[in-house]
Write an enzyme that holds these catalytic residues in place. Sequence first.
Site, PDB file in Angstrom:
ATOM      1  N   ASN A  65       0.819  -1.218   0.000  1.00  0.00           N
ATOM      2  CA  ASN A  65       0.000   0.000   0.000  1.00  0.00           C
ATOM      3  C   ASN A  65       0.852   1.268   0.000  1.00  0.00           C
ATOM      4  O   ASN A  65       0.592   2.191  -0.765  1.00  0.00           O
ATOM      5  CB  ASN A  65      -0.932   0.010   1.217  1.00  0.00           C
ATOM      6  CG  ASN A  65      -1.897  -1.170   1.200  1.00  0.00           C
ATOM      7  OD1 ASN A  65      -1.965  -1.895   0.205  1.00  0.00           O
ATOM      8  ND2 ASN A  65      -2.630  -1.368   2.283  1.00  0.00           N
TER       9      ASN A  65
ATOM     10  N   HIS B  36     -17.144  35.675 -30.997  1.00  0.00           N
ATOM     11  CA  HIS B  36     -18.326  34.919 -31.473  1.00  0.00           C
ATOM     12  C   HIS B  36     -18.073  34.287 -32.838  1.00  0.00           C
ATOM     13  O   HIS B  36     -18.999  34.085 -33.616  1.00  0.00           O
ATOM     14  CB  HIS B  36     -19.570  35.823 -31.568  1.00  0.00           C
ATOM     15  CG  HIS B  36     -19.824  36.645 -30.343  1.00  0.00           C
ATOM     16  ND1 HIS B  36     -20.648  36.239 -29.327  1.00  0.00           N
ATOM     17  CD2 HIS B  36     -19.321  37.851 -29.971  1.00  0.00           C
ATOM     18  CE1 HIS B  36     -20.670  37.167 -28.380  1.00  0.00           C
ATOM     19  NE2 HIS B  36     -19.854  38.140 -28.743  1.00  0.00           N
TER      20      HIS B  36
ATOM     21  N   SER C 131      -7.056  12.110 -48.264  1.00  0.00           N
ATOM     22  CA  SER C 131      -8.315  11.378 -48.169  1.00  0.00           C
ATOM     23  C   SER C 131      -8.204  10.152 -49.057  1.00  0.00           C
ATOM     24  O   SER C 131      -7.553  10.181 -50.106  1.00  0.00           O
ATOM     25  CB  SER C 131      -9.456  12.276 -48.641  1.00  0.00           C
ATOM     26  OG  SER C 131     -10.527  11.484 -49.118  1.00  0.00           O
TER      27      SER C 131
ATOM     28  N   LYS D 146      -7.754  16.379 -51.259  1.00  0.00           N
ATOM     29  CA  LYS D 146      -7.835  16.688 -49.830  1.00  0.00           C
ATOM     30  C   LYS D 146      -6.496  16.661 -49.112  1.00  0.00           C
ATOM     31  O   LYS D 146      -5.630  15.837 -49.397  1.00  0.00           O
ATOM     32  CB  LYS D 146      -8.760  15.674 -49.133  1.00  0.00           C
ATOM     33  CG  LYS D 146     -10.231  15.917 -49.342  1.00  0.00           C
ATOM     34  CD  LYS D 146     -10.716  17.275 -48.835  1.00  0.00           C
ATOM     35  CE  LYS D 146     -10.924  17.329 -47.350  1.00  0.00           C
ATOM     36  NZ  LYS D 146     -12.021  16.510 -46.876  1.00  0.00           N
TER      37      LYS D 146
ATOM     38  N   ASN E 211      -5.807  16.908 -45.053  1.00  0.00           N
ATOM     39  CA  ASN E 211      -6.554  17.045 -43.805  1.00  0.00           C
ATOM     40  C   ASN E 211      -5.651  17.323 -42.606  1.00  0.00           C
ATOM     41  O   ASN E 211      -4.572  16.760 -42.504  1.00  0.00           O
ATOM     42  CB  ASN E 211      -7.366  15.781 -43.543  1.00  0.00           C
ATOM     43  CG  ASN E 211      -8.419  15.561 -44.601  1.00  0.00           C
ATOM     44  OD1 ASN E 211      -8.975  16.516 -45.143  1.00  0.00           O
ATOM     45  ND2 ASN E 211      -8.675  14.309 -44.924  1.00  0.00           N
TER      46      ASN E 211
ATOM     47  N   GLU F 209      -7.186  17.651 -35.360  1.00  0.00           N
ATOM     48  CA  GLU F 209      -8.480  17.062 -34.991  1.00  0.00           C
ATOM     49  C   GLU F 209      -8.331  16.048 -33.856  1.00  0.00           C
ATOM     50  O   GLU F 209      -9.140  16.001 -32.932  1.00  0.00           O
ATOM     51  CB  GLU F 209      -9.110  16.389 -36.208  1.00  0.00           C
ATOM     52  CG  GLU F 209      -9.448  17.378 -37.311  1.00  0.00           C
ATOM     53  CD  GLU F 209      -9.715  16.671 -38.627  1.00  0.00           C
ATOM     54  OE1 GLU F 209     -10.870  16.306 -38.875  1.00  0.00           O
ATOM     55  OE2 GLU F 209      -8.750  16.448 -39.388  1.00  0.00           O
TER      56      GLU F 209
ATOM     57  N   GLN G 182      -6.442   0.716  -7.248  1.00  0.00           N
ATOM     58  CA  GLN G 182      -5.627   0.175  -8.336  1.00  0.00           C
ATOM     59  C   GLN G 182      -5.974   0.837  -9.681  1.00  0.00           C
ATOM     60  O   GLN G 182      -5.134   0.930 -10.568  1.00  0.00           O
ATOM     61  CB  GLN G 182      -5.844  -1.340  -8.418  1.00  0.00           C
ATOM     62  CG  GLN G 182      -5.036  -2.036  -9.497  1.00  0.00           C
ATOM     63  CD  GLN G 182      -4.977  -3.531  -9.238  1.00  0.00           C
ATOM     64  OE1 GLN G 182      -4.335  -3.975  -8.293  1.00  0.00           O
ATOM     65  NE2 GLN G 182      -5.649  -4.312 -10.062  1.00  0.00           N
TER      66      GLN G 182
ATOM     67  N   LYS H  29      -3.988   4.113 -11.554  1.00  0.00           N
ATOM     68  CA  LYS H  29      -2.870   4.121 -12.486  1.00  0.00           C
ATOM     69  C   LYS H  29      -3.325   4.189 -13.935  1.00  0.00           C
ATOM     70  O   LYS H  29      -2.725   4.886 -14.754  1.00  0.00           O
ATOM     71  CB  LYS H  29      -1.991   2.897 -12.241  1.00  0.00           C
ATOM     72  CG  LYS H  29      -1.142   3.098 -10.985  1.00  0.00           C
ATOM     73  CD  LYS H  29      -0.457   1.849 -10.531  1.00  0.00           C
ATOM     74  CE  LYS H  29      -1.408   0.913  -9.835  1.00  0.00           C
ATOM     75  NZ  LYS H  29      -2.048   1.506  -8.630  1.00  0.00           N
TER      76      LYS H  29
HETATM   77  N1  ARG Z   1      -1.779  -3.375  -7.428  1.00  0.00           N
HETATM   78  C1  ARG Z   1      -2.131  -2.706  -6.220  1.00  0.00           C
HETATM   79  C2  ARG Z   1      -2.525  -1.267  -6.550  1.00  0.00           C
HETATM   80  O1  ARG Z   1      -2.268  -0.847  -7.611  1.00  0.00           O
HETATM   81  C3  ARG Z   1      -0.959  -2.686  -5.311  1.00  0.00           C
HETATM   82  C4  ARG Z   1      -1.334  -2.627  -3.873  1.00  0.00           C
HETATM   83  C5  ARG Z   1      -2.003  -3.862  -3.513  1.00  0.00           C
HETATM   84  N2  ARG Z   1      -2.235  -3.896  -2.122  1.00  0.00           N
HETATM   85  C6  ARG Z   1      -2.921  -4.878  -1.595  1.00  0.00           C
HETATM   86  N3  ARG Z   1      -3.087  -4.841  -0.355  1.00  0.00           N
HETATM   87  N4  ARG Z   1      -3.416  -5.842  -2.328  1.00  0.00           N
HETATM   88  O2  ARG Z   1      -3.108  -0.551  -5.766  1.00  0.00           O
END
Ligand code: ARG
Length: 457
Positions: free
Chosen positions: A101, A147, A268, A274, A276, A281, A313, A316
Amino acid sequence: MKRTDPLVERYTSSIGVDYRLARYDVLGSIAHAQMLGKCRIIRAAESRRLVAGLTRILRAVEAGRWRPDPRAEDIHTQIQQWLTRLVGPAARTLHTARSRNDQVALDLRLYCREAVAELSARIRELQRSLVRIAAAHRRAVIPGYTHLQRAQPVLLAHHLLAYVEMLERDQERLRDARKRIDVLPLGAGALAGTSLPIDRRDVAKRLGFPRVAENSIDAVSDRDFALELLSALAILGVHLSRLAEDGVLWTTEEFGILALDDAVATGSSLMPQKKNPDVFELVRGQAGIVIGELTALLAVLKGLPLSYNRDLQWDKRCVFGAVEISLDALAALALVLRHAQVRTARLPALLVSDALCATDLAEHLVERGVAFADAHGVVGRVVSYAEQRGKRLRDLSLDELRRFSGRFDRQALARLDPERSVERKRSLGSTSPAEVARALARWQRQLGIRYQSGHGI
Ligand code: ARG
């Protein structure tokens, strides 16, 4: 104990996403192992073995000589197993006084810290591209819009420098986010800290963190730093999208202000003529994705009880997604701008309708003692009069003008020239050539661009 069901294993695994943390995970572990040795929580020889093994892993990771192992639950497990293969039983001491953690919180902070540096460098590159175009065309006048209606003449450089200002605020936001990214969570353990005599300040110093998280529960639960980075990226995304939208408009035949080199435009599959502006975009659309990542993480976090929960989790995915496409967009936009030409020969045609200078005509009256609201009314009537006769304002005679106000004099008609219009601006931050030159000089200095002579105003 039963074996975990393979489906649960696959569903809970995060290696497919968090392999990007490998380098940061190893760096964090090296600092942790050094501290454990220094505090005599593990033996000095064990600490050295750990650091040696981790350093080998670091080299492999940095050289790209490794593959994420789909059988590992996450990057922390994979590196732990890798280390075990390299150093044997000593590897079992690495996880002392540490939980995944606080480990994953650390890894993500290290990632975000580097992301900020990289993003900031690319924003700077984009700012430079904009400043270079502005400096090369510092006299070019275009219609300015409100505008999306033609409003008043402005310098093209002034328009481009507006984006440089916006990007500078993005830089500031990133710098500010960095202050709260730069806090060491490691040492919080699972949530409660540890009874072992660790030295968190020592780890912080090794990893270059000026601060240590003060509350272990907060340390493993806090993702504000990720939210702040994503907010900064969402705003950056909106800025890039607006720049891209101007790019799309400016490369149309209707606007005709910019032309893109074949190297950065696409054709195109059907229409042979064309060309583009796909990069513009895609960047415009991409802002929606980044806003989505911010919203996603906010929604993931909003109902979580303290402290760590596995929901985290997902953080990420949001962070990597937003950082990676933002980096790509910045690089792509800078490249496209390097391959864009201002269609200087076309610009005068954009300025033929001199109603663009109607405000200048009103200011002419104000300078001669007419209250602005009255001047506004007078010039409004002059404009409709000319329109009804299919004339431009400058085709009107002074006598005609004077039918609307006796305060018009011979200098009135000269006010209808777009170049004059910008030249006469004098307020701070206006589109006057002098103000724009000042801004350009400031940006060239600030962005480390050498002043190019021969483009004097
Ligand atoms: N893969 C987990 C995350 O991204 C890592 C931490 C996992 N902790 C646990 N107690 N299972 O948060």
